[in-house]
Motif scaffolding. Structure first.
Motif: not given
Length: 134
Positions: A9-26
């Motif tokens: 699972e992800l922490t909230e901070q990791a989830e937020a970073l994951l969404h940032t990275l998806i926004g940048q890289h798909g």
């Protein structure tokens, strides 16, 4: 006991970073090799940029349908642990997508409870790279 039991699972901070990275890289994916140094940290790659091996184990899907793979050797060592992907300040490997952000992913772990272990043992084994299209 939660149903189903998740291996990762992800922490909230990791989830937020994951969404940032998806926004940048798909679409992205995680792979944990269990190697030395940065290889022991979960690496985040654009989906399709890292070839999953036949023996790699799919631990599950994180938020945004993001697969988390682990090398078979590492899975054997950690099969009894619940993994939480977290984020800390500092640069990790230059190959993982979060490196330019000045942070790195890391794993926090705990042993599964007896109930969680029983649940997982009653399930089919996790899929491997041999079971999945690349």
């Amino acid at each position: 006991m939660p149903d189903p039991v998740h291996r990762v699972e992800l922490t909230e901070q990791a989830e937020a970073l994951l969404h940032t990275l998806i926004g940048q890289h798909g679409a992205v994916m995680f792979h944990q090799s269990g190697g030395c140094c940065d290889g022991s940290s979960p690496m985040c790659y654009p989906r399709g940029e890292f070839r999953v091996g036949a023996s790699d184990v799919l631990l599950g899907y994180l938020d945004a349908d993001t697969p988390f793979w682990m090398s078979a050797d590492q899975f054997e060592y950690w099969r009894h642990t619940h993994l939480t992907v977290d984020v800390v300040a500092g640069r990790g490997s230059g190959f993982s997508l979060e490196a330019p952000e000045g942070v790195r992913f890391l794993i926090r772990s705990r042993l599964f409870t007896d109930e969680e272990t029983a649940y997982l043992q009653a399930q089919p084994p996790p899929r491997t790279g041999a079971d999945s299209p690349h």
